[in-house]
Design a protein around this motif. Structure first.
Motif, PDB file in Angstrom:
ATOM      1  N   ASP A   1      -0.008  -1.259  -0.201  1.00  0.00           N
ATOM      2  CA  ASP A   1      -0.374   0.064  -0.178  1.00  0.00           C
ATOM      3  C   ASP A   1       0.855   1.188  -0.011  1.00  0.00           C
ATOM      4  OD1 ASP A   1       1.367  -0.382   2.913  1.00  0.00           O
ATOM      5  OD2 ASP A   1      -0.858  -0.049   3.577  1.00  0.00           O
ATOM      6  N   HIS A   2       2.120   1.100  -0.498  1.00  0.00           N
ATOM      7  CA  HIS A   2       2.864   2.261  -0.851  1.00  0.00           C
ATOM      8  C   HIS A   2       3.554   2.718  -1.757  1.00  0.00           C
ATOM      9  CE1 HIS A   2       2.365   2.587   3.713  1.00  0.00           C
ATOM     10  NE2 HIS A   2       2.656   3.751   3.878  1.00  0.00           N
ATOM     11  N   THR A   3       4.289   4.160  -1.592  1.00  0.00           N
ATOM     12  CA  THR A   3       5.149   3.974  -2.914  1.00  0.00           C
ATOM     13  C   THR A   3       6.571   4.378  -2.951  1.00  0.00           C
ATOM     14  OG1 THR A   3       2.796   4.746  -4.735  1.00  0.00           O
ATOM     15  CG2 THR A   3       5.987   4.940  -5.432  1.00  0.00           C
ATOM     16  N   LEU A   4       7.756   3.476  -3.187  1.00  0.00           N
ATOM     17  CA  LEU A   4       9.171   3.825  -2.529  1.00  0.00           C
ATOM     18  C   LEU A   4       9.977   4.560  -3.675  1.00  0.00           C
ATOM     19  CD1 LEU A   4      10.376  -0.199  -1.183  1.00  0.00           C
ATOM     20  CD2 LEU A   4       9.673   1.746   0.043  1.00  0.00           C
ATOM     21  N   VAL A   5       9.758   5.914  -3.144  1.00  0.00           N
ATOM     22  CA  VAL A   5      10.008   7.367  -4.768  1.00  0.00           C
ATOM     23  C   VAL A   5      12.125   6.916  -4.021  1.00  0.00           C
ATOM     24  CG1 VAL A   5      10.160   9.563  -4.791  1.00  0.00           C
ATOM     25  CG2 VAL A   5       8.937   8.117  -3.573  1.00  0.00           C
ATOM     26  N   VAL A   6      12.765   6.945  -4.723  1.00  0.00           N
ATOM     27  CA  VAL A   6      14.014   6.978  -4.831  1.00  0.00           C
ATOM     28  C   VAL A   6      14.342   8.768  -5.517  1.00  0.00           C
ATOM     29  CG1 VAL A   6      16.366   5.628  -5.127  1.00  0.00           C
ATOM     30  CG2 VAL A   6      14.402   4.024  -5.292  1.00  0.00           C
ATOM     31  N   GLY A   7      15.166   8.923  -4.857  1.00  0.00           N
ATOM     32  CA  GLY A   7      15.918  10.171  -4.901  1.00  0.00           C
ATOM     33  C   GLY A   7      17.301  10.654  -4.946  1.00  0.00           C
ATOM     34  N   ARG A   8      17.928  11.185  -6.131  1.00  0.00           N
ATOM     35  CA  ARG A   8      19.004  11.133  -6.496  1.00  0.00           C
ATOM     36  C   ARG A   8      18.486  12.625  -5.599  1.00  0.00           C
ATOM     37  NH1 ARG A   8      23.523  10.816 -10.137  1.00  0.00           N
ATOM     38  NH2 ARG A   8      22.228   9.397 -10.994  1.00  0.00           N
ATOM     39  N   VAL A   9      19.842  12.400  -4.732  1.00  0.00           N
ATOM     40  CA  VAL A   9      20.256  14.554  -3.982  1.00  0.00           C
ATOM     41  C   VAL A   9      20.985  15.235  -5.096  1.00  0.00           C
ATOM     42  CG1 VAL A   9      21.757  14.721  -1.751  1.00  0.00           C
ATOM     43  CG2 VAL A   9      20.510  12.426  -2.126  1.00  0.00           C
ATOM     44  N   LEU A  10      20.622  16.358  -5.139  1.00  0.00           N
ATOM     45  CA  LEU A  10      21.024  17.475  -5.909  1.00  0.00           C
ATOM     46  C   LEU A  10      21.790  18.346  -4.875  1.00  0.00           C
ATOM     47  CD1 LEU A  10      17.893  18.218  -8.209  1.00  0.00           C
ATOM     48  CD2 LEU A  10      20.099  16.447  -8.713  1.00  0.00           C
ATOM     49  N   THR A  11      21.381  17.995  -3.941  1.00  0.00           N
ATOM     50  CA  THR A  11      22.140  19.444  -3.074  1.00  0.00           C
ATOM     51  C   THR A  11      22.027  18.860  -1.320  1.00  0.00           C
ATOM     52  OG1 THR A  11      20.688  20.643  -2.572  1.00  0.00           O
ATOM     53  CG2 THR A  11      21.953  21.575  -4.396  1.00  0.00           C
TER      54      THR A  11
END
Length: 192
Positions: free
Chosen positions: A155-165
């Motif tokens: 029931d969840h979405t894993l959001v993978v984010g690239r760290v920009l700052t």
């Protein structure tokens, strides 16, 4: 001395046994014993009104997943306002809250909370130069990210984010992090 503040929650759903034998209540109770840092995930929706709108939510399911490239992941309830926004808006921010920011964490964790337009009304922040998202003043660390991948699971979405700052604001070196443990925010006292 450890201070605690209860997190506002709705009534717990009825225990539902799973074929594997673990009920929702048993699973929730077991995982409540894992202490977690408290992060405010924010984004700016440029398409909401003439000046756009800011959105935010408190998260405790947040972690780093890679150093090279620098990646983090946050778990969002599928279909939530933030999940829907980050599906359309790839740039967002994560502010790791300090122990004195319990009020901010609680405000953004409330279900059926006040409108997004009023949510940031008395919360000091600056706007991220890369993401356009609110970066919370007084946070221990602030990251601006770009979504690299979305993984829907359960029931969840894993959001993978690239760290920009990434920034560690001055003056936060002797402040302890805000933690979440056994259903309450915990102020751990002086770090070090």
């Amino acid at each position: 001395m450890q201070k605690t503040t209860a997190l506002s929650t709705e009534a717990a759903p009825e225990a539902v046994p799973h074929p594997e034998g673990v009920s929702n209540d048993e699973f929730r109770a077991a995982l409540s014993r894992l202490a977690a840092g408290v992060v405010l995930v924010t984004a700016h929706d440029p398409d909401d009104g003439p000046n756009g709108a800011d959105a935010g939510m408190t998260a405790t399911s947040f972690m780093s997943v890679s150093l090279d490239p620098p990646l983090v992941v946050v778990s969002l309830r599928t279909g939530s306002r933030m999940d829907d926004l980050l599906d359309e808006q790839p740039r967002w921010a994560a502010s790791m809250l300090a122990e004195n920011q319990v009020r901010i964490a609680g405000r953004f964790a409330m279900k059926g909370r006040i409108s997004d337009r009023l949510l940031f009304e008395d919360v000091p922040y600056r706007r991220g130069e890369v993401s356009g998202a609110p970066l919370i003043d007084g946070a221990l660390t602030v990251l601006e990210c770009r979504t690299e991948q979305r993984i829907v699971t359960g029931d969840h979405t894993l959001v993978v984010g690239r760290v920009l700052t990434a920034s560690v604001p001055g003056g936060s070196g002797d402040v302890a992090p805000l933690a979440y443990f056994r259903g309450r925010y915990r102020q751990l006292g002086q770090s070090g």
